[in-house]
Design an enzyme around this catalytic site. Structure first.
Site, PDB file in Angstrom:
ATOM      1  CB  SER A  81       0.893  -1.798  14.963  1.00 40.10           C
ATOM      2  OG  SER A  81       2.363  -1.645  15.751  1.00 40.10           O
ATOM      3  CB  CYS A 124       4.090   2.486  12.329  1.00 41.42           C
ATOM      4  SG  CYS A 124       3.512   0.981  13.205  1.00 41.42           S
ATOM      5  N   GLY A 149      -3.805  -1.566  11.190  1.00 41.97           N
ATOM      6  CA  GLY A 149      -3.627  -1.263   9.639  1.00 41.97           C
ATOM      7  C   GLY A 149      -4.986  -1.945   9.166  1.00 41.97           C
ATOM      8  N   GLY A 203      -3.244  -0.986   4.983  1.00 40.59           N
ATOM      9  CA  GLY A 203      -2.603   0.571   5.092  1.00 40.59           C
ATOM     10  C   GLY A 203      -1.377   0.776   5.891  1.00 40.59           C
ATOM     11  CG  HIS A 208       2.699  -9.393  12.439  1.00 38.50           C
ATOM     12  ND1 HIS A 208       2.216  -8.631  13.562  1.00 38.50           N
ATOM     13  CD2 HIS A 208       2.202  -8.874  11.046  1.00 38.50           C
ATOM     14  CE1 HIS A 208       1.107  -7.481  12.496  1.00 38.50           C
ATOM     15  NE2 HIS A 208       1.398  -7.957  11.294  1.00 38.50           N
ATOM     16  N   GLY A 261      -6.072  -5.749  10.811  1.00 37.04           N
ATOM     17  CA  GLY A 261      -6.625  -5.404  12.054  1.00 37.04           C
ATOM     18  C   GLY A 261      -5.612  -4.808  13.093  1.00 37.04           C
ATOM     19  CG  LEU A 262      -6.026  -5.336  17.332  1.00 34.20           C
ATOM     20  CD1 LEU A 262      -5.145  -6.007  18.518  1.00 34.20           C
ATOM     21  CD2 LEU A 262      -7.355  -4.766  18.004  1.00 34.20           C
ATOM     22  CB  VAL A 286       7.871  -1.759   7.716  1.00 35.17           C
ATOM     23  CG1 VAL A 286       8.695  -1.083   8.476  1.00 35.17           C
ATOM     24  CG2 VAL A 286       8.173  -3.141   7.717  1.00 35.17           C
TER      25      VAL A 286
END
EC number: 2.3.1.181
Length: 235
Positions: free
Chosen positions: A150, A181, A152, A84, A90, A163-164, A87
């Protein structure tokens, strides 16, 4: 032959079990494919897992991600993922924790899991006297209206993955190439600039401690490498 009551008890016991898996640095697409394989092949006899990993520089776009939030990606790869959200970025120095939880066995919903993950981040930062908070209308964790972590998720077969991602000690400039996001002008911040964890190892330890607590895991094991590899193991 096992009785039904024995099988049920084993499943109850597995609800309290958690594997903490250290993956170190791994290409995003490789970790994503491994998450999908793990989720597709698991059943009620498989324990939940948390995967700790750092990724080389990559932008990931959520399922409903809009292209206009990718401003100037330049030479950084863009991967369309099945989580979910919009953008995000990472990169090295960011602690990513993938959360593979059997929600049905845990008897929690997706919203509860999101809140649990956010609370674990807030608690980990509170340990460092960082006043962090979640927002009801914008998943993730913030400090002084700047985003520090963040979140998702994707749920398949009643199980979560993705995850986070918590900014620890990294180059934050790639976030300027996107609307993080989906929010134009959203500023990012990291723990190293707030007298928090200075490296991902410290951040990972802090996050795992609170995730174990909030997930009520009493049987915790630690492994390295992807599942089905030659893993190291200790209690």
């Amino acid at each position: 032959m096992l009785s039904s009551s024995t099988v049920e008890q084993d499943i109850i016991n597995l609800a309290d079990s958690l594997v903490i898996r250290q993956l170190n640095t791994m290409d995003y697409s490789q970790a994503w494919q491994a998450m999908k394989n793990f989720t597709d092949n698991r059943d009620d006899t498989v324990a939940d897992e948390l995967w700790l990993v750092e990724h080389p520089a990559v932008f990931t776009q959520g399922q409903a991600g809009k292209s206009e939030h990718l401003l100037v990606p330049g030479d950084i790869e863009v991967v369309k993922a099945d989580r979910g959200g919009q953008v995000t970025y990472h990169g090295p120095g960011q602690q990513v924790v993938y959360v593979m939880i059997n929600l049905r066995r845990k008897k929690i919903g997706v919203r509860q899991l999101v809140t649990l993950i956010e609370n674990s981040i807030v608690s980990a930062l509170t340990d460092y006297n960082i006043a962090a908070y979640a927002k009801a209308d914008a998943p993730g964790v913030y400090v002084d209206e700047k985003k520090i972590a963040s979140l998702g998720l994707r749920v398949r077969k009643g199980c979560s993955f993705h995850g986070l991602a918590m900014n620890v000690n990294m180059d934050l400039s790639p976030f300027l190439r996107i609307n993080p996001c989906g929010y134009a002008g959203l500023e990012m911040v990291q723990t190293a600039d707030l007298q928090g964890p200075q490296d991902t190892a410290s951040a990972g330890t802090a996050l795992v401690k609170h995730l174990i607590n909030l997930l009520k895991a009493t049987n915790v094991s630690y492994q390295s490498g992807l599942p089905n590899e030659n893993n190291t193991y200790h209690e």
